[in-house]
Design a protein around this motif. Structure first.
Motif, PDB file in Angstrom:
ATOM      1  N   SER A 110      22.920 -78.731 109.633  1.00 29.59           N
ATOM      2  CA  SER A 110      21.645 -78.700 108.921  1.00 29.59           C
ATOM      3  C   SER A 110      21.023 -77.323 109.068  1.00 29.59           C
ATOM      4  O   SER A 110      21.119 -76.691 110.120  1.00 29.59           O
ATOM      5  CB  SER A 110      20.690 -79.777 109.454  1.00 29.59           C
ATOM      6  N   VAL A 142      16.111 -80.175 105.723  1.00 25.11           N
ATOM      7  CA  VAL A 142      16.889 -81.410 105.658  1.00 25.11           C
ATOM      8  C   VAL A 142      16.555 -82.254 106.871  1.00 25.11           C
ATOM      9  O   VAL A 142      16.149 -81.739 107.907  1.00 25.11           O
ATOM     10  CB  VAL A 142      18.409 -81.137 105.610  1.00 25.11           C
ATOM     11  N   GLN A 178      19.089 -80.523  99.787  1.00 30.62           N
ATOM     12  CA  GLN A 178      18.712 -79.516 100.761  1.00 30.62           C
ATOM     13  C   GLN A 178      17.321 -78.979 100.429  1.00 30.62           C
ATOM     14  O   GLN A 178      16.974 -78.805  99.271  1.00 30.62           O
ATOM     15  CB  GLN A 178      19.696 -78.341 100.725  1.00 30.62           C
ATOM     16  N   VAL A 228      25.307 -77.888 102.878  1.00 30.24           N
ATOM     17  CA  VAL A 228      25.435 -76.886 103.934  1.00 30.24           C
ATOM     18  C   VAL A 228      26.878 -76.815 104.411  1.00 30.24           C
ATOM     19  O   VAL A 228      27.399 -75.738 104.709  1.00 30.24           O
ATOM     20  CB  VAL A 228      24.488 -77.209 105.103  1.00 30.24           C
TER      21      VAL A 228
END
Length: 837
Positions: free
Chosen positions: A118, A126, A137, A151
């Motif tokens: 993240s 997130v 995101q 990601v």
């Protein structure tokens, strides 16, 4: 700092949409550069640099950015932005997005593996926890203007990177995908019509090996090409006593190729393709601690281990070490983290009429093949856990830029389509019955051994947007800048879990099986489930910025932004109601509604040899999308829910000073106060979980945390508590000094550099827990070397003082109190040799 051999200014083709900074060997490898850097030996600017900027280079180097979809100096951009140059990234060893947070204090990156990574800015972006494909995101990641939707699909090593811009705050009126917390804009070096190349080799302890090379030049008078390659390998940092080998290693390969066609000065077409492969044995965790929960004492970690040993005479299981910094694990399940990422894009830039038309067409793929140990122990509780995924995404962006004496504007159209398919398997092992069941069933390994949940799921996501931003130069000093975006999103998903027993027979949990039966025990661990969530939404976002040049080198600005993060759907299975039925009401998650306020000041002084920037912000979010977890093994891995209100506010400051041509220093700092302003129905932390649930009508009682056998609240009110993953204080800092020197009859510089970062304590659980507090830490890195025209040789040591620190803590499922963690890298050292021409 001014090098004796200044950087050569190479002319980068104006056809490139984003700036290419051509780094020469004499460029100072300082760390993060906030806005314009007063450095005479800095990177070369592009041909698009204005005459005014060229005139200013006698006082300080001008860093050009494309944050507002046009080339301009960073100090002119009324946005909080950190600019990190390619040579800084290389010198400090920050080779991917995960490591980038060491140079940008307001950036938070957490990872237990590439899939579960993240990226947040100012604590937002997130949900913290296991990744779900069903949400967007909040921090957009762009590489040469191409949006990376997950990601995990952007965890590749930086390859031939010119610079990275980290923009803080909502950016939806300028960027293709709506981004509510910020954007990371990565620009690679572009093809040139001057022949140039570079090569770099690094070696170090832990069998570290890295090689990089890039070459660029003309194929004809209208076509130029560039190709780059990088390979990295390193021994793991965690020793698995079960497999007798080091795990969490690095094994990365990356390729990037670009072809530039420029038939005339007004038109250019760039074709780019890239491929990245990561194939380490990882990622495992180590034992960190055990904390008491409200489960019956006989059902907590220490007692369960004793019961397993008693049922298996002579086994005497124990973790290899209770000190996580011994870096030992005993993982008994297969580990794998195969990650393939790649794609292709076509970028067309056409100077037509009074402005510039740009088209970016892109396709990207992501292929993820993981194997994990979901029980975090050497016991065979969960014997298999794997959720391979395959993603294809297509995006198309059209944009028109106009720059005039009084008016500048950008208007764009963005379309996006994505599909992710996942095939999951989770299987119980020989110790599962003893671990998860009570009474007589606990003594029968066959009840859960081989119980398997097979999951099939897909996500289809479509997005379209019309966006634009206008800059009205009311006077030479005052500019008013409104922006707007109309966005449409549609998501549809499918999830099915089929459960089979150890004999391979499919089981059903409807109607509810008799209490105490074998089937009831199996359904308490894995329950068949099927859902097809689908929803769509329109939203309108806007922002308004006013900026004023108080003096030629002082810019003040104020921004208000109304933004939305679109709806989410739960893709990893749905939570259960109190009667063990599926809660279909949790299929979809409301959009976030965001109000953002920011003021800032950008200044330069001492003849632009000093830069000081300051920003203060507040972001209020309604219906914040949070990841929560019910604590069971397989009922649900983690799901999305809405927290009523969240706020993030703080102050950021950035200072860079060139004391002389021989010494440069910088310091960046951030104070971030990010809290759940109102979250009344959050899942409870482990110390308030595991016991018999309190009556539904009772006022939740939080007075007995960690008391075995106490009644557990059905949910917890965590209003006022800090968001996970956010340190109140974060700093990065560094300095470099150089002196003239001669080495092997070659004149150049000898230099000494230091850089580091600090983070105060933070919590590593979605509902903050006393067991998942991560202590603050400071890391310091040194480098010493010699550079001259075309050569740079230096030695480095990272985490020089061998600081012990935790990167991530995880609560093991089952409410047993086990906390596992990912330990940060120990001291590493090595050397690097660079050649360029």
């Amino acid at each position: 700092m001014t090098a004796k051999y200044p950087s050569v200014r190479r002319r980068v083709q104006a056809s490139s949409l984003t700036l290419a900074l051509v780094m020469a060997c004499a460029a100072t490898p300082a760390a993060a550069d906030e806005a314009a850097i007063a450095d005479d030996a800095g990177a070369a600017a592009s041909a698009a640099v204005t005459d005014e900027a060229e005139d200013q280079t006698s006082r300080g180097d001008i860093i050009i950015v494309t944050a507002r979809r046009r080339q301009e100096t960073a100090q002119e951009v009324p946005v909080a932005i950190s600019v990190i140059r390619g040579d800084s990234i290389e010198a400090t060893g920050n080779f991917n997005v995960v490591k980038l947070q060491q140079l940008a204090p307001t950036l938070q990156v957490y990872t237990s593996n590439p899939r579960n990574t993240s990226v947040n800015i100012r604590g937002l972006g997130v949900p913290f926890g296991l990744t779900s494909d069903g949400f967007e995101q909040g921090v957009g990641i762009y590489v040469d203007d191409v949006y990376n939707s997950r990601v995990a699909a952007a965890t590749f090593d930086f390859l031939d990177v010119a610079q990275v811009e980290v923009l803080r705050g909502p950016q939806g009126t300028l960027y293709g995908k709506n981004t509510t917390a910020g954007a990371i804009n990565i620009t690679t070096n572009q093809p040139t019509f001057d022949f140039e190349g570079r090569a770099e080799v690094s070696v170090g302890n832990l069998n570290y090996r890295q090689a990089k090379a890039a070459i660029s030049g003309p194929l004809t008078d209208k076509i130029a090409a560039r190709i780059a390659i990088a390979a990295t390998s390193r021994r793991g940092t965690l020793f698995n006593v079960t497999s007798d080998r080091w795990i969490n290693e690095q094994d990365n390969l990356g390729l990037r190729g670009q072809l530039l066609f420029q038939p005339n000065e007004d038109l250019s077409i760039t074709l780019a393709g890239d491929y990245s492969k990561q194939d380490p044995e990882g990622y495992g965790t180590t034992y960190v601690r055990v904390g008491r929960t409200q489960r019956a004492l006989a059902r907590q970690y220490d007692a369960l281990v004793a019961a397993v040993n008693a049922a298996n005479p002579g086994r005497n299981y124990a973790v290899p070490s209770t000190n996580p910094y011994d870096r030992l694990a005993d993982i008994d399940a297969s580990l794998n983290a195969g990650n393939k990422i790649g794609g292709a894009s076509v970028r067309v830039k056409w100077d037509v009429g009074p402005g510039t038309f740009t088209s970016i067409s892109a396709w990207r793929f992501w292929d993820w093949k993981p194997e994990n140990d979901r029980d975090f122990t050497g016991l065979s509780i969960v014997s298999k856990s794997q959720n391979p995924s395959q993603q294809d995404q297509y995006s198309q962006e059209f944009r028109y830029n106009y720059e005039g004496d009084k008016i500048d504007f950008v208007v764009g159209l963005f379309g996006f389509k994505q599909r992710i398919d996942t095939q999951g398997t989770e299987q119980q092992g020989t110790d599962a019955s003893r671990w998860s069941l009570t009474g007589a069933p606990a003594n029968d390994p066959s009840i859960l051994n081989g119980l398997t949940a097979t999951n099939t799921q897909y996500l289809k996501s479509t997005s379209a947007a019309l966006f634009g931003q206008l800059s009205w130069k009311v006077t030479d000093a005052l500019t008013i800048q409104p922006g707007a975006r109309v966005n449409y999103d549609k998501k549809s998903g499918f999830y099915q879990r089929i459960v089979t027993n150890g004999a391979g027979g499919v089981i059903s949990c409807t109607p509810a099986p008799p209490a105490g039966s074998v089937l009831a025990a199996q359904c308490g661990v894995y329950q068949p489930q099927k859902s097809s969530p689908s929803d769509s939404a329109w939203n309108f976002t806007y922002d308004f910025n006013v900026n004023y040049k108080v003096a030629p080198d002082i810019l003040a600005y104020a921004t208000y932004a109304k933004s939305f993060k679109t709806l989410g759907i739960n893709q990893n299975g749905l939570p259960l109601n109190a009667d063990n039925t599926v809660n279909f009401d949790a299929s979809t998650v409301k959009p976030e509604s965001i109000n953002h306020y920011e003021i800032g000041l950008k200044t330069q002084f001492f003849d632009r040899r000093a830069t000081f920037n300051l920003s203060a912000f507040r972001t209020d979010i309604k219906n914040f999308q949070a990841t929560v977890n019910g604590g069971q093994f397989g009922t649900v891995r983690g799901y999305l829910a809405n927290a009523e209100k969240v706020k993030s506010q703080g102050i950021e400051a950035d200072l860079k000073v060139v004391v002389s041509d021989r010494f440069t220093a910088y310091a960046n700092g951030a104070y971030t106060d990010a809290k759940y302003k109102k979250f009344t129905n959050a899942p409870c932390p482990p110390e308030l979980s595991g016991g018999t649930l309190q009556p539904a009508s009772a006022v939740p009682d939080y007075s007995q945390p960690g008391v075995p056998g106490a009644l557990s609240p059905r949910q917890c009110d965590i209003s006022g508590q800090r968001l996970p993953g956010v340190s109140k204080w974060a700093f990065s800092y560094g300095a470099e000094a150089n002196a003239p020197a001669t080495l092997l009859a070659k004149e150049g510089q000898v230099y000494l550099g230091v850089d580091g970062n600090y983070r105060s304590l933070w919590n590593s659980n979605a509902s903050p827990s006393i067991y998942t507090e991560v202590k603050g830490y400071a890391l310091t890195n040194f480098r010493i070397g010699f550079r001259s025209e075309g050569v740079d040789v230096f030695g480095w040591v990272r985490n020089a003082f061998d600081v012990n620190y935790i990167e991530l803590l995880q609560v093991a499922p089952g409410n047993t109190g086990l906390i596992a963690g990912t330990v940060g890298d120990p001291r590493t050292w090595g050397g690097t040799v660079k050649f360029s021409f």
